[in-house]
Design a protein around this motif. Structure first.
Motif, PDB file in Angstrom:
ATOM      1  N   ALA A  20      26.081   9.170 -11.193  1.00  0.00           N
ATOM      2  CA  ALA A  20      25.297   7.897 -11.396  1.00  0.00           C
ATOM      3  C   ALA A  20      25.358   7.003 -10.060  1.00  0.00           C
ATOM      4  CB  ALA A  20      25.819   7.100 -12.507  1.00  0.00           C
ATOM      5  N   ASN A  21      26.435   7.170  -9.546  1.00  0.00           N
ATOM      6  CA  ASN A  21      26.614   6.437  -8.304  1.00  0.00           C
ATOM      7  C   ASN A  21      26.963   7.612  -6.882  1.00  0.00           C
ATOM      8  OD1 ASN A  21      26.407   3.755  -9.211  1.00  0.00           O
ATOM      9  ND2 ASN A  21      28.287   4.290 -10.312  1.00  0.00           N
ATOM     10  N   PHE A  22      27.970   7.370  -6.453  1.00  0.00           N
ATOM     11  CA  PHE A  22      28.204   7.947  -5.121  1.00  0.00           C
ATOM     12  C   PHE A  22      28.207   9.625  -5.347  1.00  0.00           C
ATOM     13  CE2 PHE A  22      30.282   4.219  -3.721  1.00  0.00           C
ATOM     14  CZ  PHE A  22      29.850   3.935  -2.459  1.00  0.00           C
ATOM     15  N   GLY A  23      28.525  10.186  -6.560  1.00  0.00           N
ATOM     16  CA  GLY A  23      28.087  11.517  -6.731  1.00  0.00           C
ATOM     17  C   GLY A  23      26.792  12.043  -6.611  1.00  0.00           C
ATOM     18  N   PHE A  24      25.888  11.168  -7.194  1.00  0.00           N
ATOM     19  CA  PHE A  24      24.576  11.591  -6.750  1.00  0.00           C
ATOM     20  C   PHE A  24      24.073  11.403  -5.345  1.00  0.00           C
ATOM     21  CE2 PHE A  24      20.284   9.789  -6.369  1.00  0.00           C
ATOM     22  CZ  PHE A  24      19.550  11.044  -6.704  1.00  0.00           C
ATOM     23  N   ALA A  25      24.610  10.050  -4.939  1.00  0.00           N
ATOM     24  CA  ALA A  25      24.137   9.847  -3.396  1.00  0.00           C
ATOM     25  C   ALA A  25      24.700  11.124  -2.636  1.00  0.00           C
ATOM     26  CB  ALA A  25      24.713   8.468  -3.088  1.00  0.00           C
ATOM     27  N   GLN A  26      25.900  11.324  -2.550  1.00  0.00           N
ATOM     28  CA  GLN A  26      26.480  12.505  -1.929  1.00  0.00           C
ATOM     29  C   GLN A  26      25.342  13.810  -2.113  1.00  0.00           C
ATOM     30  OE1 GLN A  26      28.111  12.199   0.674  1.00  0.00           O
ATOM     31  NE2 GLN A  26      29.958  10.545   0.131  1.00  0.00           N
ATOM     32  N   GLY A  52       0.738  -1.308   0.032  1.00  0.00           N
ATOM     33  CA  GLY A  52      -0.096   0.042   0.065  1.00  0.00           C
ATOM     34  C   GLY A  52       0.939   1.440  -0.004  1.00  0.00           C
ATOM     35  N   LEU A  53       2.075   0.939  -0.112  1.00  0.00           N
ATOM     36  CA  LEU A  53       2.941   2.378  -0.021  1.00  0.00           C
ATOM     37  C   LEU A  53       2.956   2.835  -1.547  1.00  0.00           C
ATOM     38  CD1 LEU A  53       5.980   1.016   2.005  1.00  0.00           C
ATOM     39  CD2 LEU A  53       4.330   3.003   2.546  1.00  0.00           C
ATOM     40  N   ARG A  54       3.110   4.184  -1.742  1.00  0.00           N
ATOM     41  CA  ARG A  54       3.303   4.920  -2.953  1.00  0.00           C
ATOM     42  C   ARG A  54       4.658   5.035  -3.272  1.00  0.00           C
ATOM     43  NH1 ARG A  54       1.569  10.693  -2.623  1.00  0.00           N
ATOM     44  NH2 ARG A  54       2.612  10.552  -0.510  1.00  0.00           N
ATOM     45  N   VAL A  55       5.203   4.124  -4.263  1.00  0.00           N
ATOM     46  CA  VAL A  55       6.601   3.816  -4.448  1.00  0.00           C
ATOM     47  C   VAL A  55       7.234   4.046  -5.882  1.00  0.00           C
ATOM     48  CG1 VAL A  55       6.284   1.567  -4.948  1.00  0.00           C
ATOM     49  CG2 VAL A  55       8.830   2.222  -4.442  1.00  0.00           C
ATOM     50  N   ALA A  56       8.343   4.632  -6.084  1.00  0.00           N
ATOM     51  CA  ALA A  56       8.768   5.031  -7.356  1.00  0.00           C
ATOM     52  C   ALA A  56      10.042   4.646  -7.663  1.00  0.00           C
ATOM     53  CB  ALA A  56       8.638   6.563  -7.923  1.00  0.00           C
ATOM     54  N   PRO A  57      10.651   4.247  -8.784  1.00  0.00           N
ATOM     55  CA  PRO A  57      11.960   3.977  -9.176  1.00  0.00           C
ATOM     56  C   PRO A  57      12.742   5.281  -9.622  1.00  0.00           C
ATOM     57  CG  PRO A  57      10.456   3.345 -11.010  1.00  0.00           C
ATOM     58  CD  PRO A  57       9.688   3.936  -9.966  1.00  0.00           C
ATOM     59  N   PHE A  58      14.097   5.350  -9.527  1.00  0.00           N
ATOM     60  CA  PHE A  58      14.747   6.277 -10.033  1.00  0.00           C
ATOM     61  C   PHE A  58      16.059   5.837 -10.369  1.00  0.00           C
ATOM     62  CE2 PHE A  58      17.675   9.832  -9.714  1.00  0.00           C
ATOM     63  CZ  PHE A  58      17.039  10.978 -10.373  1.00  0.00           C
ATOM     64  N   LYS A  59      16.847   6.141 -11.519  1.00  0.00           N
ATOM     65  CA  LYS A  59      18.201   6.040 -11.820  1.00  0.00           C
ATOM     66  C   LYS A  59      18.566   7.191 -12.428  1.00  0.00           C
ATOM     67  CE  LYS A  59      21.155   2.487 -14.078  1.00  0.00           C
ATOM     68  NZ  LYS A  59      21.179   0.954 -14.118  1.00  0.00           N
ATOM     69  N   PRO A  60      19.578   7.802 -11.874  1.00  0.00           N
ATOM     70  CA  PRO A  60      20.076   9.006 -12.308  1.00  0.00           C
ATOM     71  C   PRO A  60      20.482   8.979 -13.963  1.00  0.00           C
ATOM     72  CG  PRO A  60      21.156   8.583 -10.217  1.00  0.00           C
ATOM     73  CD  PRO A  60      20.227   7.239 -10.515  1.00  0.00           C
ATOM     74  N   GLN A  61      21.476   8.018 -14.178  1.00  0.00           N
ATOM     75  CA  GLN A  61      21.904   8.052 -15.372  1.00  0.00           C
ATOM     76  C   GLN A  61      21.989   6.511 -15.839  1.00  0.00           C
ATOM     77  OE1 GLN A  61      26.294   9.286 -16.447  1.00  0.00           O
ATOM     78  NE2 GLN A  61      26.228   6.949 -16.522  1.00  0.00           N
ATOM     79  N   ASN A  62      21.622   6.207 -17.027  1.00  0.00           N
ATOM     80  CA  ASN A  62      21.333   4.626 -17.480  1.00  0.00           C
ATOM     81  C   ASN A  62      22.204   4.808 -18.803  1.00  0.00           C
ATOM     82  OD1 ASN A  62      20.944   2.100 -17.843  1.00  0.00           O
ATOM     83  ND2 ASN A  62      18.530   2.187 -17.718  1.00  0.00           N
ATOM     84  N   MET A  63      22.553   3.624 -19.364  1.00  0.00           N
ATOM     85  CA  MET A  63      23.193   3.343 -20.552  1.00  0.00           C
ATOM     86  C   MET A  63      22.548   2.079 -21.051  1.00  0.00           C
ATOM     87  SD  MET A  63      26.986   2.713 -21.886  1.00  0.00           S
ATOM     88  CE  MET A  63      27.453   4.519 -21.955  1.00  0.00           C
ATOM     89  N   SER A  64      21.580   2.344 -22.062  1.00  0.00           N
ATOM     90  CA  SER A  64      21.000   1.223 -22.707  1.00  0.00           C
ATOM     91  C   SER A  64      20.409   1.481 -24.046  1.00  0.00           C
ATOM     92  CB  SER A  64      19.881   0.791 -21.801  1.00  0.00           C
ATOM     93  OG  SER A  64      19.147  -0.263 -22.464  1.00  0.00           O
ATOM     94  N   ASN A  65      20.336   0.821 -24.896  1.00  0.00           N
ATOM     95  CA  ASN A  65      19.516   0.757 -26.176  1.00  0.00           C
ATOM     96  C   ASN A  65      18.157   0.195 -26.327  1.00  0.00           C
ATOM     97  OD1 ASN A  65      21.122   2.666 -27.562  1.00  0.00           O
ATOM     98  ND2 ASN A  65      22.312   0.918 -28.546  1.00  0.00           N
ATOM     99  N   ASN A  66      17.824  -0.317 -25.035  1.00  0.00           N
ATOM    100  CA  ASN A  66      16.474  -0.789 -24.846  1.00  0.00           C
ATOM    101  C   ASN A  66      15.748   0.343 -23.935  1.00  0.00           C
ATOM    102  OD1 ASN A  66      16.271  -2.963 -26.208  1.00  0.00           O
ATOM    103  ND2 ASN A  66      15.858  -4.391 -24.476  1.00  0.00           N
TER     104      ASN A  66
END
Length: 487
Positions: free
Chosen positions: A148-154, A31-45
């Motif tokens: 994408a990783n620790f730069g965003f997390a910080q 019952g939680l309102r949840v959402a995904p997030f990815k700062p930077q992705n690399m994919s052709n899909n």
């Protein structure tokens, strides 16, 4: 106030995307309102979003797991590889530029404010944001200007869970080694570790869990056993193509040339899942099987370059022979463009400007244009009357006599083309085989009448959530999430 938790990996393909998808569904089921997030992705899909942009396929699946419509805020920066050293850069769902890896490395830090803005926009409307990192958290050579990783997390001030893959071996060293090599301030962001893809008796890893907790100073969750049904869910990484072909006793064989810059190959997932279908992804250097009942030319991120590779592998000869023998061919997006008489790129959008001869199986010509068309579509397949819920994601306009025999109809307007003999069909519609009625029309009696593709995806997401509920203390994991600063 929304809370957030970020999942980083000790390496690529450790299962971060699947972990986030499963947790999204588990929390949504609570019952939680949840959402995904990815700062930077690399994919052709990629997938088209509700707000008219594009994001990585994994984030679209995670949005579905969250029972939310995908929006561009979920993946603000998407890199789509075009050449060995460069990618198309998509920001907030729209193509911004094509950059070499070096140029992007120098420029990416400037995108951090937009990334943080997207994250906070998303957090303003949910209870929990589950953030996925990219690649390996220990790539200290890429730490400068990282988004994408620790730069965003910080920058976002959020805690991190470090995920390791025990299936590939060396998981203890990779987890402890990550703590050892990253900046101490980054290491302090890691609140727990998680061991994924375990096979065998989990009690045998009890000492490993204790060792990791003692060495890292943070709790270790898991081990999470291998989830056998993972292959039923859309994949975003080309690494998945290594095991993509099926070897079933099906009576219908579909051959798909594996183009170097194959894009949106999840178009093929519903066919791969059909019980009576053998899907053969033809590797470079291998001929297209003569037994193929249908050849599909898939999407491409670099159409003219992939057409050159297709010829270099001799697949053009195999395709022509297949057609002469009365075999059927379907081209999707870039594959549709290849089937025509020519592909022109006067502005050098995908590489050097120029014109390439197509395979000549459809009497159409394509001119690549800078504006990318991104639309969710409801279409009618004209030959069968089947409805298709798909999407357009392409650059270029296709014209010629064969469009007078359209593949489908969208909003009362013809879409795609069909050859005079009816054996060759081209369309810009992605996602078409997910429509059960259309897929059955293509496969005929081979299609399983009771197989519903979309329902199978929903069931697999529920099974994944139950799998994680069984093997992780999800309450304890989510308790590590911290409030999001919205300013």
């Amino acid at each position: 106030m929304a809370k957030a938790l970020m999942f980083m990996g000790t390496g690529s393909d450790v299962g971060k995307s699947l972990m986030v998808a499963g947790l999204c569904r588990a929390l949504a089921n609570r019952g939680l309102r949840v959402a995904p997030f990815k700062p930077q992705n690399m994919s052709n899909n990629a997938a088209v979003t509700a707000d008219g942009g594009e994001i990585g396929r994994a984030q679209a699946l995670q949005a579905r797991a969250s029972r939310r419509a995908p929006i561009t805020a979920m993946n603000p920066v998407l890199l789509k590889p075009e050449l060995e050293t460069g990618s198309q850069v998509v920001v907030r769902g729209q193509r911004r530029a094509s950059m070499t890896a070096r140029t992007y490395w120098n420029e990416r830090g400037k995108m951090l404010p937009e990334v943080l803005g997207a994250f906070r926009e998303l957090a303003a409307d949910v209870d929990v944001v589950l953030v996925e990192g990219a690649g390996s958290a220990s790539e200290v050579n890429l730490r400068s200007n990282d988004i994408a990783n620790f730069g965003f997390a910080q920058a976002a001030d959020i805690p991190v869970i470090l995920v390791g893959d025990i299936h590939r071996g060396g998981v203890i060293a990779s987890v402890v080694g990550t703590f050892a090599v990253v900046d101490p301030m980054d290491a302090k962001r890691i609140r727990a570790t998680l061991i994924n893809k375990f096979q065998g008796d989990p009690s045998l890893f009890a000492d490993g869990i204790a060792f990791l907790a003692q060495k890292t100073g943070v709790p270790c969750f898991g081990p999470v056993p291998w989830f056998p049904a993972a292959h039923k869910l859309p994949a975003e990484d080309v690494l998945a193509l290594a095991d993509y072909s099926t070897d079933k006793s099906g009576s219908f064989t579909i051959a798909v040339p594996q183009l170097p810059r194959i894009a949106n190959f999840d178009d093929l997932d519903p066919l791969r899942a059909e019980p009576g279908v053998n899907l053969v992804l033809v590797a470079p250097g291998q001929p297209i099987p003569r037994r193929a009942d249908l050849i599909i030319l898939p999407g491409s991120k670099a159409t003219r370059s992939d057409l050159t590779a297709l010829r270099a592998n001799g697949w053009d000869i195999d395709i022509a022979a297949h057609h002469r023998a009365g075999g059927r061919i379907i081209g999707i997006c870039g594959g549709y463009q290849m089937l025509g008489r020519s592909i022109a790129d006067p502005d050098g959008i995908e590489g050097a400007p120029g014109v390439s001869d197509g395979l000549g199986l459809l009497d159409v010509q394509t001119v690549l244009t800078p504006v990318k068309q991104l639309r969710v579509e409801q279409a009618l397949h004209l030959a069968s009357g089947a409805t298709i819920a798909g999407y357009h994601m392409h650059m270029g306009a296709t014209q010629g006599p064969d469009i007078a025999r359209p593949f489908a109809q969208v909003g009362g307007v013809g879409e795609g083309a069909v050859s005079a003999d009816g054996l060759v069909q081209g369309t810009y519609l992605h996602g078409l085989f997910a429509a059960d009625s259309f897929r059955r029309a293509v496969l005929g009696n081979v299609a399983a009448p009771d197989f519903a593709y979309e329902a199978s995806i929903e069931q697999t997401l529920d099974d994944l959530a139950a799998h994680l509920e069984q093997h992780i203390d999800i309450d304890a994991l989510v308790a590590l999430a911290e409030p999001v600063r919205l300013k």
